[in-house]
Design a protein around this motif. Structure first.
Motif, PDB file in Angstrom:
ATOM      1  N   LEU A 219      -3.377  -7.751  11.699  1.00  0.00           N
ATOM      2  CA  LEU A 219      -2.222  -7.158  11.038  1.00  0.00           C
ATOM      3  C   LEU A 219      -0.908  -7.622  11.659  1.00  0.00           C
ATOM      4  CD1 LEU A 219      -3.608  -3.521  10.730  1.00  0.00           C
ATOM      5  CD2 LEU A 219      -3.567  -5.290   8.964  1.00  0.00           C
ATOM      6  N   PRO A 220       0.121  -7.755  10.844  1.00  0.00           N
ATOM      7  CA  PRO A 220       1.439  -8.131  11.374  1.00  0.00           C
ATOM      8  C   PRO A 220       2.057  -6.982  12.154  1.00  0.00           C
ATOM      9  CG  PRO A 220       1.596  -7.628   9.036  1.00  0.00           C
ATOM     10  CD  PRO A 220       0.134  -7.589   9.377  1.00  0.00           C
ATOM     11  N   GLN A 221       3.095  -7.317  12.923  1.00  0.00           N
ATOM     12  CA  GLN A 221       3.781  -6.285  13.706  1.00  0.00           C
ATOM     13  C   GLN A 221       4.296  -5.184  12.780  1.00  0.00           C
ATOM     14  OE1 GLN A 221       6.848  -8.117  16.098  1.00  0.00           O
ATOM     15  NE2 GLN A 221       5.495  -8.137  17.881  1.00  0.00           N
ATOM     16  N   GLY A 222       4.188  -3.970  13.286  1.00  0.00           N
ATOM     17  CA  GLY A 222       4.619  -2.823  12.501  1.00  0.00           C
ATOM     18  C   GLY A 222       3.450  -2.036  11.931  1.00  0.00           C
ATOM     19  N   TRP A 223       2.279  -2.655  11.889  1.00  0.00           N
ATOM     20  CA  TRP A 223       1.099  -1.967  11.366  1.00  0.00           C
ATOM     21  C   TRP A 223       0.088  -1.717  12.482  1.00  0.00           C
ATOM     22  CZ3 TRP A 223       0.487   0.817   7.325  1.00  0.00           C
ATOM     23  CH2 TRP A 223       1.098   0.497   6.108  1.00  0.00           C
ATOM     24  N   ARG A 224      -0.379  -0.512  12.583  1.00  0.00           N
ATOM     25  CA  ARG A 224      -1.544  -0.178  13.394  1.00  0.00           C
ATOM     26  C   ARG A 224      -2.760  -0.125  12.469  1.00  0.00           C
ATOM     27  NH1 ARG A 224      -0.097   1.853  18.426  1.00  0.00           N
ATOM     28  NH2 ARG A 224       2.157   2.255  18.642  1.00  0.00           N
ATOM     29  N   ALA A 225      -3.925  -0.480  12.986  1.00  0.00           N
ATOM     30  CA  ALA A 225      -5.110  -0.585  12.132  1.00  0.00           C
ATOM     31  C   ALA A 225      -5.425   0.735  11.446  1.00  0.00           C
ATOM     32  CB  ALA A 225      -6.301  -1.060  12.962  1.00  0.00           C
ATOM     33  N   SER A 226      -5.383   1.834  12.184  1.00  0.00           N
ATOM     34  CA  SER A 226      -5.731   3.122  11.588  1.00  0.00           C
ATOM     35  C   SER A 226      -4.747   3.497  10.481  1.00  0.00           C
ATOM     36  CB  SER A 226      -5.759   4.212  12.664  1.00  0.00           C
ATOM     37  OG  SER A 226      -4.505   4.291  13.333  1.00  0.00           O
ATOM     38  N   ALA A 227      -3.462   3.247  10.722  1.00  0.00           N
ATOM     39  CA  ALA A 227      -2.449   3.577   9.715  1.00  0.00           C
ATOM     40  C   ALA A 227      -2.612   2.701   8.477  1.00  0.00           C
ATOM     41  CB  ALA A 227      -1.054   3.416  10.304  1.00  0.00           C
ATOM     42  N   PHE A 228      -2.940   1.425   8.686  1.00  0.00           N
ATOM     43  CA  PHE A 228      -3.108   0.527   7.546  1.00  0.00           C
ATOM     44  C   PHE A 228      -4.305   0.952   6.696  1.00  0.00           C
ATOM     45  CE2 PHE A 228      -4.571  -3.394   5.477  1.00  0.00           C
ATOM     46  CZ  PHE A 228      -3.405  -3.778   4.830  1.00  0.00           C
ATOM     47  N   CYS A 229      -5.408   1.329   7.341  1.00  0.00           N
ATOM     48  CA  CYS A 229      -6.589   1.783   6.595  1.00  0.00           C
ATOM     49  C   CYS A 229      -6.275   3.051   5.805  1.00  0.00           C
ATOM     50  CB  CYS A 229      -7.758   2.016   7.541  1.00  0.00           C
ATOM     51  SG  CYS A 229      -8.456   0.501   8.234  1.00  0.00           S
ATOM     52  N   GLN A 230      -5.510   3.961   6.401  1.00  0.00           N
ATOM     53  CA  GLN A 230      -5.149   5.185   5.689  1.00  0.00           C
ATOM     54  C   GLN A 230      -4.247   4.881   4.494  1.00  0.00           C
ATOM     55  OE1 GLN A 230      -3.377   7.701   8.667  1.00  0.00           O
ATOM     56  NE2 GLN A 230      -5.309   7.951   9.799  1.00  0.00           N
TER      57      GLN A 230
ATOM     58  N   ALA B 158      -6.736  -5.340  -5.968  1.00  0.00           N
ATOM     59  CA  ALA B 158      -6.837  -4.713  -4.650  1.00  0.00           C
ATOM     60  C   ALA B 158      -6.208  -5.594  -3.580  1.00  0.00           C
ATOM     61  CB  ALA B 158      -8.296  -4.431  -4.318  1.00  0.00           C
ATOM     62  N   MET B 159      -6.468  -6.904  -3.639  1.00  0.00           N
ATOM     63  CA  MET B 159      -5.890  -7.813  -2.638  1.00  0.00           C
ATOM     64  C   MET B 159      -4.366  -7.869  -2.774  1.00  0.00           C
ATOM     65  SD  MET B 159      -8.472  -8.669  -0.845  1.00  0.00           S
ATOM     66  CE  MET B 159      -9.149  -7.033  -1.273  1.00  0.00           C
ATOM     67  N   ALA B 160      -3.870  -7.826  -3.999  1.00  0.00           N
ATOM     68  CA  ALA B 160      -2.415  -7.800  -4.202  1.00  0.00           C
ATOM     69  C   ALA B 160      -1.813  -6.523  -3.622  1.00  0.00           C
ATOM     70  CB  ALA B 160      -2.099  -7.920  -5.691  1.00  0.00           C
ATOM     71  N   CYS B 161      -2.542  -5.429  -3.758  1.00  0.00           N
ATOM     72  CA  CYS B 161      -2.075  -4.157  -3.200  1.00  0.00           C
ATOM     73  C   CYS B 161      -2.016  -4.230  -1.678  1.00  0.00           C
ATOM     74  CB  CYS B 161      -3.000  -3.032  -3.653  1.00  0.00           C
ATOM     75  SG  CYS B 161      -2.523  -1.404  -3.061  1.00  0.00           S
ATOM     76  N   LEU B 162      -3.045  -4.812  -1.053  1.00  0.00           N
ATOM     77  CA  LEU B 162      -3.034  -4.971   0.410  1.00  0.00           C
ATOM     78  C   LEU B 162      -1.880  -5.874   0.846  1.00  0.00           C
ATOM     79  CD1 LEU B 162      -6.834  -5.352   1.267  1.00  0.00           C
ATOM     80  CD2 LEU B 162      -5.407  -3.303   1.418  1.00  0.00           C
ATOM     81  N   ARG B 163      -1.613  -6.918   0.081  1.00  0.00           N
ATOM     82  CA  ARG B 163      -0.503  -7.817   0.411  1.00  0.00           C
ATOM     83  C   ARG B 163       0.831  -7.062   0.390  1.00  0.00           C
ATOM     84  NH1 ARG B 163      -0.173 -11.681  -4.093  1.00  0.00           N
ATOM     85  NH2 ARG B 163       0.868  -9.886  -5.033  1.00  0.00           N
ATOM     86  N   ASP B 164       0.991  -6.220  -0.612  1.00  0.00           N
ATOM     87  CA  ASP B 164       2.238  -5.452  -0.697  1.00  0.00           C
ATOM     88  C   ASP B 164       2.378  -4.492   0.480  1.00  0.00           C
ATOM     89  OD1 ASP B 164       2.784  -6.785  -3.033  1.00  0.00           O
ATOM     90  OD2 ASP B 164       2.094  -5.163  -4.350  1.00  0.00           O
ATOM     91  N   LEU B 165       1.242  -3.893   0.898  1.00  0.00           N
ATOM     92  CA  LEU B 165       1.287  -3.005   2.057  1.00  0.00           C
ATOM     93  C   LEU B 165       1.657  -3.780   3.314  1.00  0.00           C
ATOM     94  CD1 LEU B 165      -1.868  -0.737   1.531  1.00  0.00           C
ATOM     95  CD2 LEU B 165       0.528  -0.039   1.374  1.00  0.00           C
ATOM     96  N   LEU B 166       1.085  -4.964   3.484  1.00  0.00           N
ATOM     97  CA  LEU B 166       1.375  -5.774   4.670  1.00  0.00           C
ATOM     98  C   LEU B 166       2.851  -6.135   4.749  1.00  0.00           C
ATOM     99  CD1 LEU B 166      -1.742  -8.118   4.561  1.00  0.00           C
ATOM    100  CD2 LEU B 166      -1.273  -6.400   6.318  1.00  0.00           C
ATOM    101  N   ASP B 167       3.462  -6.290   3.602  1.00  0.00           N
ATOM    102  CA  ASP B 167       4.901  -6.656   3.562  1.00  0.00           C
ATOM    103  C   ASP B 167       5.815  -5.475   3.859  1.00  0.00           C
ATOM    104  OD1 ASP B 167       4.632  -9.360   3.052  1.00  0.00           O
ATOM    105  OD2 ASP B 167       4.487  -9.079   0.874  1.00  0.00           O
ATOM    106  N   SER B 168       5.251  -4.276   3.912  1.00  0.00           N
ATOM    107  CA  SER B 168       6.095  -3.076   4.092  1.00  0.00           C
ATOM    108  C   SER B 168       5.525  -2.189   5.198  1.00  0.00           C
ATOM    109  CB  SER B 168       6.194  -2.292   2.780  1.00  0.00           C
ATOM    110  OG  SER B 168       6.667  -3.114   1.730  1.00  0.00           O
TER     111      SER B 168
END
Length: 476
Positions: A406-417, A459-469
């Motif tokens: 994950l890029p900076q700003g994301w923790r794994a647990s928060a990203f999964c949630q 789903a992959m597009a949704c994950l991409r959008d989350l990674l960007d924010s």
């Protein structure tokens, strides 16, 4: 062809027609009888086997009714083409991916959660083949349904497993080396039960590893010690240091061909170095090869260290996880002990599953079906790479999962949630680490062939959008 018909094969058998059925099935599976080949007339075969014509006729009828043989008026009885049988008796299998009913399989209907926790293969035709074989076995189970399983009744299944493993660089094997198990996890536990000694044994695992190693260790009251890894797998110097700190350790568990969760591969130079450390420290080596879908790239530890190399695999990531069929193979001289672990634990696979294993793994259509399933996985992987490739993504086209740092700003647990709020379930890195370990901020995304390609792309597009924010903005 006369040489394949031996009276010894039916001598003493009760009933004899079943022995004839088994003989013909075995000859087809072994290649002694080819598709389209004509069988001897009833009276001629009865004379060769020294049994009554009625017995042979009954066997021919059973095999004709189940589609193994094909009778043509005025011409005789021939070995049927399994492809034609499937086309005549089961729904056709398109070469493209088949989307399974999402509600029944708890996957990906519109508005439902998409489960990317564990790999689920696209259906390349295995579902139809398995249903067909189950129906055939139900009509005439070669191993019977009224007695305990045994090594003898499982011989054909073990031989089929040897056939299925042909080409795997794990050293010479024959059917007596194969110990059938209820999937890969059960195979791991069988190896632990065979190897580990003492009140509180110790095993080594990779610092990020398949969680089943730790679960099996709990069952046998073993301590688990994680060994540091780099991009090539376990670091030999770290393993040597761990062995010095834990002289009671007996086993190291590793996945050199396809490492879960990182998609990693251990090159041969590293494998040789690890074998040398294992020999100096007198460690057994368990290779978990359950995630490989294609040909092996490197030589397995059972080949590199035949005196201490153990091997486990299953059908879960190459055919289907539903059957819970796997196997364990020990070093030369340890087969008897491994067989005892299975027989003392559960006597053996259920006889219908033994018969299904024998028929499925030796079936001539299976390689093509597995290739279609691999091609299906590749389609999903390409979609994921197209969507997430600009991030730190680890992937291989024939591996049914991806590893995303994950890029900076994301923790794994928060990203999964956050992903789950969008209806997407993925696994955080901490699920592959020990309870007290520091794990990277990364996630594993498994391929789920029950999710349509279009839904997977969404789903992959949704994950991409989350990674960007990311929620945590890092100030400089």
């Amino acid at each position: 062809m006369d040489t394949i018909w031996s009276p010894d094969a039916v001598d003493g058998a009760k009933p004899k027609y079943k022995a004839v059925v088994t003989m013909i099935r075995d000859q087809i599976a072994a290649g002694g009888l080819k598709i389209g080949e004509k069988l001897p007339p009833v009276r001629e075969l009865a004379w060769q086997l020294k049994i009554t014509p009625g017995t042979v006729a009954r066997a021919y009828t059973v095999l004709t009714d189940s589609g193994v043989l094909q009778a043509e008026v005025g011409r005789g009885t021939f070995v049927a083409d399994p492809k034609e049988v499937l086309e005549d008796n089961t729904p056709s299998v398109p070469l493209n991916l088949i989307e399974i009913d999402s509600v029944r399989h708890n996957s990906a209907g519109a508005g439902q959660t998409m489960n990317f926790f564990s790999p689920h293969l696209p259906n390349g035709g295995q579902a139809e083949l398995i249903r067909h074989l189950l129906g055939e076995i139900a009509q005439d189970p070669p191993s019977g349904v009224m007695h305990y399983p045994s090594r003898r009744t499982a011989t054909a299944a073990r031989e089929a497993m040897v056939h299925w493993l042909k080409g795997s660089p794990i050293g010479r094997i024959d059917e007596s080396d194969i110990v059938l198990s209820h999937g890969g996890q059960n195979a791991i536990l069988l190896v632990f039960q065979t190897i580990l000694r003492g009140r509180r044994p110790t095993i080594f695992v990779e610092e990020l590893a398949y969680p089943g190693f730790r679960r099996a260790a709990e069952l046998v009251r073993a301590d688990v010690v994680a060994v540091p890894c780099d991009s090539d797998g376990i670091v030999p110097e770290a393993l040597a240091e761990a062995a010095e700190r834990h002289p009671e350790a007996q086993l190291i568990c590793t996945s050199p061909e396809v490492h879960s969760p990182t998609c990693g591969f251990t090159p041969m130079e590293r494998r040789h170095a690890l074998v040398e450390v294992a020999r100096r420290a007198d460690l057994q080596i368990l290779e978990d090869d359950c995630y490989r879908m294609g040909q092996a790239v490197g030589e397995g530890y059972r080949l590199l260290a035949p005196e201490r190399g153990w091997y486990v695999t299953s059908l879960s990531k190459s055919i289907t996880p539903a059957l819970r069929i796997g196997c364990a193979i020990g070093p030369r001289g340890m087969s008897a002990a491994l067989h005892r672990s299975a027989e003392h634990g559960f006597f053996g696979l259920a006889t219908p599953m033994i018969d299904l294993t024998a028929a499925l793994l030796a079936h001539p259509q299976l390689p093509q079906i597995m290739e279609r399933s691999r091609e299906g996985v590749e389609k999903y992987v390409k979609i994921a790479v197209n969507a997430l490739g600009r991030f730190d993504l680890r992937w291989r086209k024939d591996v049914p999962f991806l590893w995303l740092l994950l890029p900076q700003g994301w923790r794994a647990s928060a990203f999964c949630q956050a992903a789950e709020k969008q209806g997407i379930q993925i696994r955080a890195a901490e699920e592959f680490a020990g309870r007290d370990a520091q794990s990277p901020h990364a996630v594993r995304i498994a391929i789920n062939g029950a999710v349509s390609l279009s839904r997977f792309e969404q789903a992959m597009a949704c994950l991409r959008d989350l990674l960007d924010s990311p929620p945590e903005q890092i100030s400089v």
